[in-house]
Design a protein around this motif. Structure first.
Motif, PDB file in Angstrom:
ATOM      1  N   ASP A 144       0.823  -1.207   0.000  1.00  0.00           N
ATOM      2  CA  ASP A 144       0.000   0.000   0.000  1.00  0.00           C
ATOM      3  C   ASP A 144       0.856   1.255   0.000  1.00  0.00           C
ATOM      4  OD1 ASP A 144      -2.312  -1.478  -0.014  1.00  0.00           O
ATOM      5  OD2 ASP A 144      -2.646  -1.340   2.159  1.00  0.00           O
ATOM      6  N   LEU A 145       1.988   1.225   0.693  1.00  0.00           N
ATOM      7  CA  LEU A 145       2.828   2.421   0.797  1.00  0.00           C
ATOM      8  C   LEU A 145       3.658   2.655  -0.457  1.00  0.00           C
ATOM      9  CD1 LEU A 145       3.865   4.702   2.756  1.00  0.00           C
ATOM     10  CD2 LEU A 145       5.789   3.165   3.233  1.00  0.00           C
ATOM     11  N   LEU A 146       4.296   1.608  -0.968  1.00  0.00           N
ATOM     12  CA  LEU A 146       5.337   1.796  -1.974  1.00  0.00           C
ATOM     13  C   LEU A 146       5.050   1.169  -3.333  1.00  0.00           C
ATOM     14  CD1 LEU A 146       8.506   1.129   0.221  1.00  0.00           C
ATOM     15  CD2 LEU A 146       7.454   3.328  -0.322  1.00  0.00           C
ATOM     16  N   ALA A 147       4.117   0.231  -3.412  1.00  0.00           N
ATOM     17  CA  ALA A 147       4.028  -0.545  -4.654  1.00  0.00           C
ATOM     18  C   ALA A 147       2.618  -1.063  -4.894  1.00  0.00           C
ATOM     19  CB  ALA A 147       5.015  -1.711  -4.596  1.00  0.00           C
ATOM     20  N   ALA A 148       1.636  -0.185  -4.809  1.00  0.00           N
ATOM     21  CA  ALA A 148       0.242  -0.623  -4.904  1.00  0.00           C
ATOM     22  C   ALA A 148      -0.118  -1.186  -6.267  1.00  0.00           C
ATOM     23  CB  ALA A 148      -0.690   0.542  -4.554  1.00  0.00           C
ATOM     24  N   ASP A 149       0.593  -0.794  -7.319  1.00  0.00           N
ATOM     25  CA  ASP A 149       0.279  -1.265  -8.668  1.00  0.00           C
ATOM     26  C   ASP A 149       1.311  -2.251  -9.206  1.00  0.00           C
ATOM     27  OD1 ASP A 149       2.248   0.648  -8.785  1.00  0.00           O
ATOM     28  OD2 ASP A 149       1.318   1.867 -10.344  1.00  0.00           O
ATOM     29  N   VAL A 150       2.070  -2.862  -8.321  1.00  0.00           N
ATOM     30  CA  VAL A 150       3.094  -3.832  -8.706  1.00  0.00           C
ATOM     31  C   VAL A 150       2.510  -5.243  -8.602  1.00  0.00           C
ATOM     32  CG1 VAL A 150       5.309  -4.837  -7.997  1.00  0.00           C
ATOM     33  CG2 VAL A 150       5.023  -2.360  -8.056  1.00  0.00           C
ATOM     34  N   PRO A 151       2.776  -6.123  -9.563  1.00  0.00           N
ATOM     35  CA  PRO A 151       2.277  -7.507  -9.467  1.00  0.00           C
ATOM     36  C   PRO A 151       2.744  -8.191  -8.187  1.00  0.00           C
ATOM     37  CG  PRO A 151       3.152  -7.062 -11.663  1.00  0.00           C
ATOM     38  CD  PRO A 151       3.506  -5.886 -10.823  1.00  0.00           C
ATOM     39  N   GLU A 152       1.914  -9.113  -7.687  1.00  0.00           N
ATOM     40  CA  GLU A 152       2.200  -9.762  -6.407  1.00  0.00           C
ATOM     41  C   GLU A 152       3.558 -10.454  -6.404  1.00  0.00           C
ATOM     42  OE1 GLU A 152       0.673  -9.885  -3.457  1.00  0.00           O
ATOM     43  OE2 GLU A 152      -0.833  -8.438  -4.108  1.00  0.00           O
ATOM     44  N   SER A 153       3.916 -11.095  -7.510  1.00  0.00           N
ATOM     45  CA  SER A 153       5.192 -11.811  -7.545  1.00  0.00           C
ATOM     46  C   SER A 153       6.371 -10.857  -7.421  1.00  0.00           C
ATOM     47  CB  SER A 153       5.305 -12.626  -8.838  1.00  0.00           C
ATOM     48  OG  SER A 153       5.217 -11.774  -9.978  1.00  0.00           O
ATOM     49  N   VAL A 154       6.268  -9.691  -8.061  1.00  0.00           N
ATOM     50  CA  VAL A 154       7.333  -8.695  -7.971  1.00  0.00           C
ATOM     51  C   VAL A 154       7.337  -8.048  -6.592  1.00  0.00           C
ATOM     52  CG1 VAL A 154       8.250  -6.560  -8.957  1.00  0.00           C
ATOM     53  CG2 VAL A 154       7.234  -8.289 -10.442  1.00  0.00           C
ATOM     54  N   LEU A 155       6.149  -7.783  -6.061  1.00  0.00           N
ATOM     55  CA  LEU A 155       6.042  -7.213  -4.720  1.00  0.00           C
ATOM     56  C   LEU A 155       6.730  -8.100  -3.689  1.00  0.00           C
ATOM     57  CD1 LEU A 155       4.912  -5.192  -2.660  1.00  0.00           C
ATOM     58  CD2 LEU A 155       2.763  -6.494  -2.697  1.00  0.00           C
ATOM     59  N   ALA A 156       6.541  -9.409  -3.800  1.00  0.00           N
ATOM     60  CA  ALA A 156       7.182 -10.327  -2.862  1.00  0.00           C
ATOM     61  C   ALA A 156       8.695 -10.230  -2.933  1.00  0.00           C
ATOM     62  CB  ALA A 156       6.727 -11.763  -3.155  1.00  0.00           C
ATOM     63  N   LEU A 157       9.237 -10.062  -4.143  1.00  0.00           N
ATOM     64  CA  LEU A 157      10.688  -9.895  -4.284  1.00  0.00           C
ATOM     65  C   LEU A 157      11.153  -8.582  -3.669  1.00  0.00           C
ATOM     66  CD1 LEU A 157      11.199 -11.127  -7.968  1.00  0.00           C
ATOM     67  CD2 LEU A 157      11.897 -12.302  -5.867  1.00  0.00           C
ATOM     68  N   MET A 158      10.389  -7.516  -3.865  1.00  0.00           N
ATOM     69  CA  MET A 158      10.764  -6.222  -3.314  1.00  0.00           C
ATOM     70  C   MET A 158      10.780  -6.257  -1.785  1.00  0.00           C
ATOM     71  SD  MET A 158       8.655  -3.737  -5.955  1.00  0.00           S
ATOM     72  CE  MET A 158       9.303  -2.180  -5.304  1.00  0.00           C
ATOM     73  N   ILE A 159       9.811  -6.937  -1.210  1.00  0.00           N
ATOM     74  CA  ILE A 159       9.770  -7.052   0.250  1.00  0.00           C
ATOM     75  C   ILE A 159      10.952  -7.878   0.750  1.00  0.00           C
ATOM     76  CG2 ILE A 159       8.451  -8.010   2.180  1.00  0.00           C
ATOM     77  CD1 ILE A 159       5.907  -7.340   0.570  1.00  0.00           C
ATOM     78  N   ALA A 160      11.255  -8.963   0.057  1.00  0.00           N
ATOM     79  CA  ALA A 160      12.327  -9.860   0.502  1.00  0.00           C
ATOM     80  C   ALA A 160      13.704  -9.233   0.375  1.00  0.00           C
ATOM     81  CB  ALA A 160      12.275 -11.160  -0.293  1.00  0.00           C
ATOM     82  N   THR A 161      13.885  -8.312  -0.582  1.00  0.00           N
ATOM     83  CA  THR A 161      15.211  -7.733  -0.837  1.00  0.00           C
ATOM     84  C   THR A 161      15.381  -6.350  -0.213  1.00  0.00           C
ATOM     85  OG1 THR A 161      14.446  -6.871  -2.986  1.00  0.00           O
ATOM     86  CG2 THR A 161      15.524  -9.033  -2.969  1.00  0.00           C
ATOM     87  N   GLN A 162      14.517  -5.994   0.717  1.00  0.00           N
ATOM     88  CA  GLN A 162      14.683  -4.701   1.385  1.00  0.00           C
ATOM     89  C   GLN A 162      16.084  -4.564   1.993  1.00  0.00           C
ATOM     90  OE1 GLN A 162      11.505  -2.710   3.756  1.00  0.00           O
ATOM     91  NE2 GLN A 162      10.639  -4.782   3.810  1.00  0.00           N
ATOM     92  N   ARG A 163      16.623  -3.344   1.893  1.00  0.00           N
ATOM     93  CA  ARG A 163      17.873  -3.005   2.576  1.00  0.00           C
ATOM     94  C   ARG A 163      17.597  -1.880   3.552  1.00  0.00           C
ATOM     95  NH1 ARG A 163      21.529  -0.639  -0.778  1.00  0.00           N
ATOM     96  NH2 ARG A 163      23.046  -0.796   0.890  1.00  0.00           N
ATOM     97  N   PRO A 164      18.115  -1.958   4.772  1.00  0.00           N
ATOM     98  CA  PRO A 164      17.787  -0.948   5.776  1.00  0.00           C
ATOM     99  C   PRO A 164      18.461   0.386   5.498  1.00  0.00           C
ATOM    100  CG  PRO A 164      19.391  -2.505   6.650  1.00  0.00           C
ATOM    101  CD  PRO A 164      18.952  -3.047   5.318  1.00  0.00           C
ATOM    102  N   ILE A 165      17.739   1.444   5.774  1.00  0.00           N
ATOM    103  CA  ILE A 165      18.303   2.788   5.749  1.00  0.00           C
ATOM    104  C   ILE A 165      18.426   3.280   7.179  1.00  0.00           C
ATOM    105  CG2 ILE A 165      16.014   3.864   5.437  1.00  0.00           C
ATOM    106  CD1 ILE A 165      17.461   6.075   3.819  1.00  0.00           C
ATOM    107  N   ASP A 166      19.514   3.955   7.464  1.00  0.00           N
ATOM    108  CA  ASP A 166      19.685   4.557   8.784  1.00  0.00           C
ATOM    109  C   ASP A 166      18.648   5.665   8.949  1.00  0.00           C
ATOM    110  OD1 ASP A 166      20.638   6.076  11.057  1.00  0.00           O
ATOM    111  OD2 ASP A 166      22.600   5.156  10.757  1.00  0.00           O
TER     112      ASP A 166
END
Length: 241
Positions: A144-166
């Motif tokens: 809902d915040l960052l990728a509301a129009d992204v396909p579910e399969s791509v969204l899952a990859l984006m969530i899994a590959t998050q990198r932390p920001i300070d």
């Protein structure tokens, strides 16, 4: 003779990695003959991140166009100011802070932005014993915040590959602003809940940016890679003339 094409340097934002650009942007640029460099943003703060970006720019000969997504906009704003090779700046759903401003200033100058409620705060300890806080986005809030129009399969990859920001990176003020002296293009996502529309308009007017509006979520490089490529080509033609 046709002038040589500028090198396109792609800079991702917070809680992302360089794979953001692999959904068509890199491939399309290379297919059209553009040299491409993808910057792995440290996400530690504009001063540190811009210093690393400048070290990459030092390895490039010839003109450069910097392209940013999200927090990467703060980094290219800081890094591109004093490098004569940098001919243009493209902000794809990115903040454009001014001198003395931070990314947070761009998120909250106007009402409507909502980033903090989706953030997962993760304490960490530095080698000297002091502590800091990293930010990731809660998995159930990410779409809902960052990728509301992204396909579910791509969204899952984006969530899994998050990198932390300070978290301190978002409140660190900039000491230079490249858009004050160099042409800029703003790709404005009209469906983005992160940065208020009033802020996008304020920044573009202040920087005299060329504006392209899209019915897109925050994830412009994923959902509209062809538009990103087209704007890069526009910028390349403009800075070559």
């Amino acid at each position: 003779m046709e002038p040589s094409k500028p090198t396109i340097v792609l800079v991702h934002g917070a809680v992302e990695d360089s794979s953001l650009w692999t959904h068509g942007v890199i491939q399309g640029l290379q297919r059209d003959g553009y040299p491409v460099k993808v910057f792995s943003n440290p996400l530690r703060g504009p001063a540190v991140d811009a210093a690393y970006l400048r070290s990459l720019l030092d390895t490039i000969e010839g003109p450069v166009i910097l392209v940013a997504h999200a927090y990467g906009g703060a980094v290219i704003t800081q890094a591109g100011d004093d490098d004569p090779k940098v001919k243009g700046l493209i902000y794809a759903g990115s903040p454009m802070p001014g001198v003395g401003e931070s990314a947070n200033d761009c998120l909250y100058r106007f009402p409507g932005g909502d980033f903090a409620s989706s953030a997962n705060l993760i304490p960490y300890t530095l080698p000297d014993g002091t502590s800091g806080t990293n930010i990731l986005i809660k998995a159930d809030k990410y779409g809902d915040l960052l990728a509301a129009d992204v396909p579910e399969s791509v969204l899952a990859l984006m969530i899994a590959t998050q990198r932390p920001i300070d978290s301190a990176a978002l409140s660190e003020p900039l000491t230079s602003a490249a858009w004050t002296s160099k042409p800029s293009w703003q790709i404005r996502p009209l469906l983005d809940p992160v940065i208020p529309q009033e802020e996008f308009k304020f920044e573009a007017e202040r920087a005299h940016s060329h504006v392209i509006e899209l019915n897109s979520s925050h994830a412009i490089p994923v959902t509209f890679p062809d538009v990103v490529i087209d704007v890069i080509k526009q910028a390349a033609r403009a800075v070559a003339s």
